[in-house]
Enzyme design. Structure first.
Site, PDB file in Angstrom:
ATOM      1  NE  ARG A  57      -4.042   1.754   2.308  1.00 43.04           N
ATOM      2  CZ  ARG A  57      -4.307   2.661   3.384  1.00 43.04           C
ATOM      3  NH1 ARG A  57      -3.645   2.479   4.376  1.00 43.04           N
ATOM      4  NH2 ARG A  57      -5.469   3.317   3.259  1.00 43.04           N
ATOM      5  CG  HIS A  61      -1.496   5.583   0.337  1.00 41.28           C
ATOM      6  ND1 HIS A  61      -2.035   6.045   1.161  1.00 41.28           N
ATOM      7  CD2 HIS A  61      -2.229   4.330  -0.552  1.00 41.28           C
ATOM      8  CE1 HIS A  61      -3.408   5.282   1.305  1.00 41.28           C
ATOM      9  NE2 HIS A  61      -3.473   4.607   0.233  1.00 41.28           N
ATOM     10  CG  ASN A  89      -1.411   9.065   3.544  1.00 44.40           C
ATOM     11  OD1 ASN A  89      -1.823   7.995   2.949  1.00 44.40           O
ATOM     12  ND2 ASN A  89      -0.643   9.993   2.828  1.00 44.40           N
ATOM     13  CG  HIS A 188      -8.327  -3.451  -1.201  1.00 44.61           C
ATOM     14  ND1 HIS A 188      -9.176  -2.802  -1.520  1.00 44.61           N
ATOM     15  CD2 HIS A 188      -7.135  -2.953  -1.024  1.00 44.61           C
ATOM     16  CE1 HIS A 188      -8.783  -1.554  -1.091  1.00 44.61           C
ATOM     17  NE2 HIS A 188      -7.560  -1.648  -1.063  1.00 44.61           N
TER      18      HIS A 188
END
Ligand code: HEM
Length: 315
Positions: A57, A61, A89, A188
């Site tokens: 992740r 990001h 975040n 996911h």
């Protein structure tokens, strides 16, 4: 005409910085870089399987906010505001200690050579592999930013409340296709989410399996502010295995986030969700390809940016 066309083609190639990334970027300057990162990631994931999800992740990001330049890793200081307090975040992204540790080990074998942005890209791949998922050739040669952008982090990282049209648009703004959206969302299949991010889905949405809603409501109270940080697996069946169960969950209307279930909600992506649910090899192939595409988002290359000595601060 022909020559001005070829000049144009050359200019376009030069402008596309991703053309400068290469899988062998460190093979002379730091031949031990890849093995060093892999060993550290494998050890961290063996200690705590969720860390594989957290590292994957972090790369996402990073790339969605001013490109894959390690901007997400910069800590706030008295004179500098980074991206870590952005809504998607704060209290959520993790793995910084592991990244700092990897960076220290890589600096020990090759000082001032390997960027933090490349470490994130390689760590994401090695995390997926450590959890049983596919591998791909990571392109390398990114450099690290000297800046970060809090407001871009708030605007460009997709929220779990988005519907399919807005998810598609958020990915399109980064040059990613609908196939990339569906394939990358398969990330996911590992990791956890907090109640505050799926409460609306399990209490208010209609496209939810009732037994699944009951199961998740048990540890996520309806009232906002109650149990906001309670965790549930994004993949309700195999949370620490990188497989295609994310998509079979969607077919069973057991996606945890509103944004997950949007991919199988009677719209344009239903067919691809079915394909990935039935054909894991297609998912694996498309996931690797999409990770390479995501890793190509606006890298700093050549003499742009810097090679940070510590990932959490500029030199
Ligand atoms: C499609 C749009 C996406 C949305 C709306 C979204 C949203 C979220 C949210 C809300 C969480 C839970 C955070 C928390 O509760 O603290 C999460 C976790 C996660 N996301 Fe996404 N995400 C998206 C795409 C992606 C992509 C493209 C990747 C990677 C390729 C990714 C990888 C992950 C992983 C691995 C976790 C679990 C992290 C952990 O357990 O530490 N996500 N995401």
């Amino acid at each position: 005409m022909a020559s001005s066309l070829s000049v144009l083609v050359i200019l376009c190639l030069a402008a596309s910085a991703s053309a400068q990334l290469s899988p062998t970027f460190y093979s002379r300057s730091c031949p031990r870089a890849m093995a060093t990162i892999k060993a550290a990631v494998t050890a961290a994931v063996a200690r705590e399987p969720r860390m594989g999800a957290s590292l994957l992740r972090l790369h996402f990001h990073d790339c969605f906010v001013q490109g894959c330049d390690a901007s997400v890793l910069l800590n706030d200081t008295a004179t500098f505001t980074g991206e870590q307090t952005a809504l998607p975040n704060v209290g959520s992204i993790r793995g910084f200690t592991v990244v700092d540790n990897i960076k220290a080990q890589v600096e020990a074998v090759c000082p001032r050579t390997v960027s933090c942005a490349d470490i994130l890209a390689v760590a994401a791949r090695d995390s997926v592999v450590a959890l049983g998922g596919p591998s791909w050739r990571v392109l390398l040669g990114r450099r690290d930013s000297t800046t970060a952008n809090l407001s871009l982090a708030n605007s460009d990282l997709p929220a779990p409340t988005l519907d399919l049209a807005n998810l598609t648009a958020a990915f399109a703004r980064k040059g990613l296709s609908r196939t990339d959206l569906v394939a990358l969302s398969g990330a996911h299949t590992i990791g956890l989410a907090q109640c505050l991010n799926f409460r609306g889905h399990i209490y208010n949405d209609t496209n939810v399996n009732p037994a699944f809603a009951t199961l998740r409501r048990a540890n996520c109270p309806a009232a906002a502010g109650n149990g906001d940080g309670n965790l549930a697996p994004l993949d309700t069946t195999t949370a620490t295995v990188f497989d295609n169960a994310y998509y079979t969950n969607l077919l069973a209307r057991s996606g945890l986030l509103h944004s997950d279930q949007q991919l199988f909600n009677g719209g344009a992506t239903d067919g691809l969700v079915r394909t990935y649910a039935s054909t894991p090899t297609r998912f694996n192939r498309d996931f690797g390809a999409a990770m390479i595409t995501m890793g190509n988002i606006s890298p700093l290359t050549g003499s742009q940016g810097q090679i940070r000595l510590a990932c959490s601060r500029v030199n």
